[in-house]
Design a protein around this motif. Structure first.
Motif: not given
Length: 146
Positions: A82-111
């Motif tokens: 249960f705990i491992a499922g919660i941790v990996f679920g939170i990490l997946s959510c953060i990666h999908i909804w926080v990390v990737m948009p930040v990286i895409q935003g940086c890639m769009m503003t770099l040129p």
């Protein structure tokens, strides 16, 4: 146990394929949960206690190890999953909804930032160091030995 493994390895000497297969099997068999009675109770063979004591202590050891493993697995497996499922679920959510948009935003503003940085470098830094290089190129250094 180790003596048999070493003698098996010596018997296979010269055949690399069989040695690799033997070592792979040996590595698969190594496990923390494979604790034997002899690994814990280190009585030398020459000084064993009475047979009944030895057999009884061996049986009690194996029984307690088996029961505690089952009890701990029963009580800890579901909460840990249960705990491992919660941790990996939170990490997946953060990666999908926080990390990737930040990286895409940086890639769009770099040129545009690259264009501005290149222009500033060409206008200010490049001419300054070119002039500094021309000024310092007339300096000669000579070494004199006494």
């Amino acid at each position: 146990m180790l003596d048999a493994s070493v003698s098996d390895l010596r018997r296979l000497q010269g055949n690399d394929e069989q040695i690799q297969r033997f070592l792979a099997t040996a590595l698969r068999n190594i496990s923390v949960s494979k604790v034997d009675f002899e690994d814990i109770i280190a009585e030398p063979i020459s000084t064993h206690s009475f047979d009944r004591v030895w057999i009884s202590s061996h049986a009690v050891f194996e029984l307690v190890k088996y029961i505690f493993y089952r009890i701990l697995t029963t009580f800890l497996a579901i909460p840990m999953a249960f705990i491992a499922g919660i941790v990996f679920g939170i990490l997946s959510c953060i990666h999908i909804w926080v990390v990737m948009p930040v990286i895409q935003g940086c890639m769009m503003t770099l040129p545009p930032i690259h264009v501005i940085w290149t222009s500033l470098t060409d206008m200010f830094i490049g001419p300054f160091f070119f002039s500094l290089g021309r000024c310092l190129s007339s300096i000669n250094v000579k070494t004199v030995q006494n």
